[in-house]
Design an enzyme around this catalytic site. Structure first.
Site, PDB file in Angstrom:
ATOM      1  N   ASP A  16       0.844  -1.199   0.000  1.00 54.86           N
ATOM      2  CA  ASP A  16       0.000   0.000   0.000  1.00 54.86           C
ATOM      3  C   ASP A  16       0.875   1.243   0.000  1.00 54.86           C
ATOM      4  O   ASP A  16       1.801   1.361   0.817  1.00 54.86           O
ATOM      5  CB  ASP A  16      -0.902  -0.026   1.233  1.00 54.86           C
ATOM      6  CG  ASP A  16      -1.758   1.224   1.362  1.00 54.86           C
ATOM      7  OD1 ASP A  16      -2.516   1.523   0.430  1.00 54.86           O
ATOM      8  OD2 ASP A  16      -1.656   1.916   2.398  1.00 54.86           O
ATOM      9  N   ASP A 115      -3.953   2.507  -5.251  1.00 52.58           N
ATOM     10  CA  ASP A 115      -2.739   2.621  -4.443  1.00 52.58           C
ATOM     11  C   ASP A 115      -2.408   1.357  -3.654  1.00 52.58           C
ATOM     12  O   ASP A 115      -1.562   1.378  -2.765  1.00 52.58           O
ATOM     13  CB  ASP A 115      -2.852   3.803  -3.478  1.00 52.58           C
ATOM     14  CG  ASP A 115      -3.984   3.631  -2.468  1.00 52.58           C
ATOM     15  OD1 ASP A 115      -4.871   2.784  -2.700  1.00 52.58           O
ATOM     16  OD2 ASP A 115      -3.986   4.351  -1.452  1.00 52.58           O
ATOM     17  N   GLU A 116      -3.059   0.240  -3.977  1.00 51.99           N
ATOM     18  CA  GLU A 116      -2.865  -0.970  -3.183  1.00 51.99           C
ATOM     19  C   GLU A 116      -2.941  -2.210  -4.083  1.00 51.99           C
ATOM     20  O   GLU A 116      -3.852  -2.331  -4.898  1.00 51.99           O
ATOM     21  CB  GLU A 116      -3.935  -1.039  -2.092  1.00 51.99           C
ATOM     22  CG  GLU A 116      -3.703  -2.078  -1.024  1.00 51.99           C
ATOM     23  CD  GLU A 116      -4.685  -1.927   0.129  1.00 51.99           C
ATOM     24  OE1 GLU A 116      -4.972  -2.945   0.780  1.00 51.99           O
ATOM     25  OE2 GLU A 116      -5.174  -0.791   0.371  1.00 51.99           O
TER      26      GLU A 116
END
Length: 419
Positions: A16, A115-116
């Site tokens: 993340d 974002d992960e």
């Protein structure tokens, strides 16, 4: 007790990006997201606009976090404010995925959000060595290449990797959990909504039957949970033991059980008529998404958040109809009824809508008293096709042309924000 030897024990990591939007803007402007107070704000021209992301110093020193209003941010010479650049964020996200592809094939990567990402390093020991060290090398490469700090959790499955990330790694930078850690690290977790996959409403229901920690959930009678929650009860029980059979690329909670949309309005909507306008647009959008996957739903949930000028508050109410639908106007009719019944006359600043109790569209019955149902469905399908081919503004409802409508402005955004 659970016999873990019967379940897969892989080398999966969940990586993340730290304060992703803020980190991207920091990198773009040669700043350090770890030391500079940065906030990414939806629209700097509107004082009521909200913060989409804040750097760690912004949160710690100035107590500014996601959801804070622009007018609540203190005036300080060190604070840096930026508007989002969604196309840039997506470009960075794809670059991160390309870095992951250097270590594993595409089928071993699951991009969970912008974002992960999950990455399965099982079997890569001969190529890269210890998987734990490989994850740290990936984090280092992302930082050296893009100047983006990250956190990572590892586990024997996707669930455990995600829990290690959320419950430990976000404080320490890296954490690896094994099945042996379940009772000492996972079971003490409380409130239950701290565990990934358990929302506030489910937490409340679990509390009502005497379950307050993950350990309580793990030691509850499985038959009792299944009776209360159906198949979800079985899933909750096994998740409390750290067991997850999801394959890479498949969401951990298999099958989308709802479709929804939430919108924070750029100004106070002072009349019910204005709220109805934006609500109809939202019903149109959600109905289109349900039609695209050939589903229909029976339960509509409307959420209304009042303006802070009216001391906040709001309501969330649901209504279940007898026959599943994906007809925009039928969904709107139910939401309009809920709005009329529960709206207290206060100015509205946030509207949310979700549809649950989904079923396959072919299960919809043809009514003897509604001979236009099929024509309406074909009309909706035609409108969807026009928008897909020529853009969301190609065909609009009249409310979108009023001052209350937001569809036209939002069509110019990427991910709800400026591109």
């Amino acid at each position: 007790m659970i016999d873990y030897s019967k379940f897969p024990n892989k080398q999966i990591a969940c990586i993340d990006m730290m304060s992703f939007y803020a980190s991207c803007m920091a990198s773009l402007h040669n700043l350090d997201v770890r030391t500079v107070p940065i906030a990414v704000v939806g629209n700097l021209q509107h004082k009521g606009s909200i913060v989409l992301a804040a750097s760690p110093p912004m949160k710690k020193q100035f107590r500014v976090k996601t959801g804070t209003r622009l007018y609540e941010i203190p005036h300080h010479p060190e604070i840096r404010l930026f508007e989002p650049k969604m196309s840039y964020f997506l470009e960075i996200s794809m670059t991160i995925t390309r870095i992951l592809h250097k270590y594993v094939p595409a089928e071993a990567i699951h991009v969970y959000s912008v974002d992960e990402s999950f990455i399965d390093l099982t079997g890569t020991e001969k190529l890269w060595g210890n998987p734990e060290q490989t994850v740290k090398e990936i984090q280092h490469e992302i930082f050296e290449t893009l100047n983006l700090p990250s956190t990572a959790g590892m586990g024997p499955n996707m669930l455990m990797a995600k829990l290690a990330l959320d419950l430990e790694a976000k404080k320490t930078g890296f954490a690896k959990w094994s099945f042996e850690d379940v009772q000492t690290k996972l079971w003490p977790v409380s409130p239950l909504s701290e565990m990934w996959g358990i929302g506030r409403q489910t937490e409340k229901t679990l509390n009502n039957i005497g379950l307050f920690t993950v350990g309580d959930l793990a030691n509850a009678e499985l038959s009792r949970l299944e009776k209360k929650f159906g198949i979800m009860g079985n899933q909750l029980y096994h998740h409390a033991w750290g067991i997850d059979l999801s394959e890479m690329g498949i969401p951990i909670l298999e099958g989308q059980v709802s479709y929804g949309k939430s919108q924070i309005l750029m100004r106070d909507y002072n009349t019910v008529a204005e709220v109805r306008a934006v609500l109809l647009e939202m019903c149109e959008d959600v109905a289109r998404r349900i039609r695209e996957v050939s589903k229909a739903g029976r339960t509509m949930t409307l959420g209304i958040g009042y303006s802070k000028n009216a001391f906040g508050g709001g309501f969330q109410r649901s209504r279940t109809i007898g026959e599943a639908t994906n007809d925009t106007m039928k969904i709107y009719k139910v939401c309009k009824e809920l709005l009329n019944e529960f709206h207290e006359g206060k100015p509205v600043r946030q509207v949310s809508l979700s549809i649950t109790k989904l079923e396959d569209e072919h299960s919809m019955q043809l009514s003897l008293f509604d001979n236009k149902k099929w024509q309406v469905r074909k009309l909706g399908e035609t409108m969807d096709e026009i928008r897909a081919r020529y853009g969301s503004k190609a065909i609009l409802r009249a409310v979108s042309l009023t001052d209350a409508g937001t569809a036209i402005k939002r069509s110019e955004l990427v991910g709800g924000h400026k591109g």
